[in-house]
Design a protein around this motif. Structure first.
Motif, short mmCIF file in Angstrom:
data_model
loop_
_atom_site.label_atom_id
_atom_site.label_comp_id
_atom_site.label_asym_id
_atom_site.label_seq_id
_atom_site.Cartn_x
_atom_site.Cartn_y
_atom_site.Cartn_z
N ALA A 1 -47.88 4.52 6.61
CA ALA A 1 -47.25 5.77 7.07
C ALA A 1 -48.30 6.80 7.45
O ALA A 1 -48.17 7.47 8.49
CB ALA A 1 -46.34 6.33 5.96
N LEU A 2 -49.35 6.90 6.64
CA LEU A 2 -50.43 7.85 6.94
C LEU A 2 -51.11 7.50 8.26
O LEU A 2 -51.27 8.35 9.14
CB LEU A 2 -51.46 7.84 5.80
N LEU A 3 -51.50 6.24 8.41
CA LEU A 3 -52.20 5.82 9.63
C LEU A 3 -51.34 5.95 10.88
O LEU A 3 -51.81 6.38 11.93
CB LEU A 3 -52.70 4.39 9.48
N LEU A 4 -50.06 5.60 10.76
CA LEU A 4 -49.16 5.71 11.91
C LEU A 4 -48.97 7.17 12.31
O LEU A 4 -48.93 7.50 13.50
CB LEU A 4 -47.82 5.04 11.61
N ALA A 5 -48.89 8.06 11.32
CA ALA A 5 -48.74 9.48 11.63
C ALA A 5 -50.01 10.04 12.27
O ALA A 5 -49.93 10.83 13.22
CB ALA A 5 -48.39 10.26 10.37
N ILE A 6 -51.17 9.65 11.75
CA ILE A 6 -52.43 10.09 12.35
C ILE A 6 -52.49 9.64 13.80
O ILE A 6 -52.76 10.41 14.72
CB ILE A 6 -53.64 9.55 11.57
N PHE A 7 -52.23 8.37 14.00
CA PHE A 7 -52.29 7.77 15.33
C PHE A 7 -51.29 8.43 16.27
O PHE A 7 -51.61 8.79 17.40
CB PHE A 7 -52.04 6.27 15.18
N GLY A 8 -50.05 8.60 15.80
CA GLY A 8 -49.01 9.21 16.64
C GLY A 8 -49.31 10.65 16.99
O GLY A 8 -49.12 11.07 18.13
N ALA A 9 -49.81 11.42 16.02
CA ALA A 9 -50.13 12.82 16.29
C ALA A 9 -51.29 12.93 17.27
O ALA A 9 -51.28 13.77 18.17
CB ALA A 9 -50.48 13.54 14.99
N TYR A 10 -52.26 12.07 17.13
CA TYR A 10 -53.39 12.08 18.04
C TYR A 10 -52.95 11.70 19.45
O TYR A 10 -53.28 12.39 20.42
CB TYR A 10 -54.49 11.13 17.55
N LEU A 11 -52.19 10.62 19.58
CA LEU A 11 -51.77 10.16 20.91
C LEU A 11 -50.85 11.15 21.60
O LEU A 11 -50.83 11.22 22.83
CB LEU A 11 -51.09 8.79 20.81
N TRP B 1 -53.11 0.85 23.67
CA TRP B 1 -53.48 0.94 22.26
C TRP B 1 -52.25 1.20 21.38
O TRP B 1 -52.23 0.83 20.22
CB TRP B 1 -54.53 2.03 22.04
N GLN B 2 -51.25 1.87 21.95
CA GLN B 2 -50.06 2.20 21.17
C GLN B 2 -49.36 0.96 20.60
O GLN B 2 -49.14 0.89 19.39
CB GLN B 2 -49.09 3.05 22.00
N PRO B 3 -49.00 -0.03 21.43
CA PRO B 3 -48.35 -1.20 20.84
C PRO B 3 -49.30 -2.04 19.98
O PRO B 3 -48.87 -2.65 19.00
CB PRO B 3 -47.85 -1.99 22.06
N PHE B 4 -50.58 -2.06 20.33
CA PHE B 4 -51.54 -2.85 19.56
C PHE B 4 -51.71 -2.29 18.15
O PHE B 4 -51.58 -3.01 17.16
CB PHE B 4 -52.90 -2.90 20.27
N ILE B 5 -51.96 -0.99 18.06
CA ILE B 5 -52.21 -0.39 16.75
C ILE B 5 -50.90 -0.07 16.02
O ILE B 5 -50.72 -0.45 14.86
CB ILE B 5 -53.07 0.89 16.88
N GLY B 6 -49.98 0.63 16.70
CA GLY B 6 -48.74 1.08 16.05
C GLY B 6 -47.81 -0.06 15.66
O GLY B 6 -47.58 -0.32 14.47
N THR B 7 -47.30 -0.74 16.65
CA THR B 7 -46.34 -1.82 16.39
C THR B 7 -47.03 -3.05 15.81
O THR B 7 -46.53 -3.67 14.88
CB THR B 7 -45.61 -2.22 17.68
#
Length: 132
Positions: free
Chosen positions: A49-59, A69-75
């Motif tokens: 949850a932490l990493l997905l939120a960091i990644f989502g907020a940054y993107l 990178w979104q589907p690779f890292i997130g999904t």
């Protein structure tokens, strides 16, 4: 035709990411003594949850050039790493022995995850401020 080609690329990217995330989760399950405890699953879900939120907020603050990178890292990676189905199974197992512990596990998993998302969003927004 090009649109279908993009879906195939994303499918491969998600699959590769999922393999990485699932492998990381498996490695954590091998930790002696604590690897199969429900606390590891809770920690994995909090971290996801932490990493997905960091990644989502940054993107959300940068251009679309990182779109693959979104589907690779997130999904893929984070989705393969987190363990919703394992959490549900563990809740069922805990509830068969002690409803209070099962309830605590649900509470701390969900509210800990919410806290991690809020922390992650703040961190992700700061990444963009540092890079600009």
């Amino acid at each position: 035709m090009e649109r279908q080609h993009n879906y195939l690329i994303e499918l491969v990217i998600v699959g590769l990411g999922g393999g990485i995330g699932g492998s990381l989760r498996y490695i954590l399950s091998l930790i002696p003594i604590i690897g199969h405890l429900f606390l590891i699953t809770m920690g994995i879900n909090w971290l996801g949850a932490l990493l997905l939120a960091i990644f989502g907020a940054y993107l959300s603050q940068v251009s679309n050039q990182l779109s693959l990178w979104q589907p690779f890292i997130g999904t893929g990676i984070i989705g393969g790493f987190t363990t919703f189905s394992t959490m549900i199974l563990q809740i069922n197992q805990l509830a068969s022995h002690n409803y209070l512990i099962a309830g605590g596990y649900i509470f701390f998993t969900i509210f800990g995850g919410i806290i991690m998302v809020n922390i992650g969003r703040k961190i992700g927004r700061q990444f963009d401020e540092v890079t600009t």
